[in-house]
Design an enzyme around this catalytic site. Sequence first.
Site, mmCIF file in Angstrom:
data_model
loop_
_atom_site.group_PDB
_atom_site.id
_atom_site.type_symbol
_atom_site.label_atom_id
_atom_site.label_comp_id
_atom_site.label_asym_id
_atom_site.label_seq_id
_atom_site.Cartn_x
_atom_site.Cartn_y
_atom_site.Cartn_z
ATOM 1 N N ALA A 37 0.842 -1.209 0.000
ATOM 2 C CA ALA A 37 0.000 0.000 0.000
ATOM 3 C C ALA A 37 0.871 1.250 0.000
ATOM 4 C CB ALA A 37 -0.922 -0.019 1.217
ATOM 5 N N VAL A 40 3.321 3.304 -5.037
ATOM 6 C CA VAL A 40 2.844 2.727 -6.298
ATOM 7 C C VAL A 40 1.562 1.915 -6.090
ATOM 8 C CG1 VAL A 40 3.426 1.130 -8.182
ATOM 9 C CG2 VAL A 40 5.167 2.699 -7.294
ATOM 10 N N GLY A 41 1.551 1.067 -5.057
ATOM 11 C CA GLY A 41 0.389 0.209 -4.803
ATOM 12 C C GLY A 41 -0.870 1.019 -4.540
ATOM 13 N N SER A 148 7.046 -4.988 -8.548
ATOM 14 C CA SER A 148 8.231 -4.809 -7.701
ATOM 15 C C SER A 148 9.519 -4.967 -8.512
ATOM 16 C CB SER A 148 8.229 -5.846 -6.576
ATOM 17 O OG SER A 148 7.002 -5.840 -5.893
ATOM 18 N N ARG A 180 6.178 6.959 -21.031
ATOM 19 C CA ARG A 180 7.205 8.009 -20.912
ATOM 20 C C ARG A 180 7.778 8.358 -22.284
ATOM 21 N NH1 ARG A 180 9.788 5.578 -15.318
ATOM 22 N NH2 ARG A 180 8.450 6.795 -13.919
ATOM 23 N N HIS A 204 13.412 -3.559 -18.145
ATOM 24 C CA HIS A 204 12.884 -2.340 -17.523
ATOM 25 C C HIS A 204 13.996 -1.692 -16.689
ATOM 26 C CE1 HIS A 204 10.217 0.410 -15.529
ATOM 27 N NE2 HIS A 204 10.400 -0.142 -14.350
#
Length: 341
Positions: A37, A40-41, A148, A180, A204
């Site tokens: 949480a 990002v979450g 993640s 992006r 990534h």
Amino acid sequence: MTISIFINSSNLITSACNRIQLKYININTMKITVVGAGAVGATCADNIARKELAEELVLLDIKEGFAEGKAMDMMQTMALLGFDTQIKGVTNDYSQTAGSQVAVITSGLPRKPGMTREELIGINAGIVKSVAENILKYSPEAIIVVISNPMDTMTYLALKSLGLPKNQIIGMGGILDSARFKYYLSKALNCNANDLQGFVIGGHGDTTMIPLTRFATYQSLPVTELLDEVTLSKVAADTMVGGATLTGLLGTSAWYAPGAAGAALVEAIVRDEKKIFTCCVALDGEYGQSDICLGVPVIVGKNGWEKIVDFPLNEAEQAAFNKSAEAVRNMNNVLTEMKLI
Ligand SMILES: NC(=O)c1ccc[n+]([C@@H]2O[C@H](COP(=O)([O-])OP(=O)(O)OC[C@H]3O[C@@H](n4cnc5c(N)ncnc54)[C@H](O)[C@@H]3O)[C@@H](O)[C@H]2O)c1
């Protein structure tokens, strides 16, 4: 006047139909879990709720009361924003996630000063593996979305350790990198980013991602015909350090675009959109690589990633893809060395 009334009513009907369609998806007992949480979450969960992608959304974190607090805060926007997804925050109680069709994993530590890459992989691999196993205990059919970092390696870990069909494991990174890429292209072209098509494939990471400039278009016009080589190279270079640029400005990694990218992927799954996104998936000879998870364009629908789309890469692009694979494979080797797979 008559025409105007007709258009307005037609719009009303269209909008009512869209609403009915949304409600249909809602009552379809869709349940989604987001683990982690943090920045990002929580942003991903917020976007999922606003898009009404689920009847029930569970936000889970290991930190006592944290997910409960974030969920309550989001639920208090309900009467302001008009969505009706129920968000439940829980502390490490996976029984509450039971029956989720999609689970998004954002739990993990960022790299801290003095921490080696191997140490970070070791810590996050432990977290991602135990989180995924706990999810599957209660939702054996769930499609697992891995966010993640290092995401390519965490996706490979999920593939190797969970025993799920490969189409149910999707790493999210390329959707963000492609967004992006379109952002920087839109700045260079002074145009709306929504009028652009463009994909970033490969790993990534700053040095492993490959913005496919040759395939990018502005309303079907190749951007190579609209921008000179120097500008295009700068767009690609800016895209590749897009995450690092934000970390430099924010003092921590970004969350709005990563969270929105995660939610866009979840939307494509739950609405069975058959959209093409760059996702990190298991390669079995495609793009000349095997036994690795790497970002390639895939069709996304209710079964997870459904088909890899073959872009005919030229020699230079294929060489860059192979180099990217080599770098990701070196990171994956840490998992074997640490006996994590
Ligand atoms: N793939 C991408 O495109 C992308 C983009 C941005 C960030 N990330 C990665 O996403 C991850 C999360 O980033 P963030 O900014 O939200 O970090 P954050 O620190 O804000 O949030 C991480 C959360 O995970 C929780 N957590 C840790 N261990 C847990 C466990 N075992 N079970 C449940 N929850 C646990 C923490 O309590 C924390 O709330 C990081 O690994 C980051 O590098 C990936």
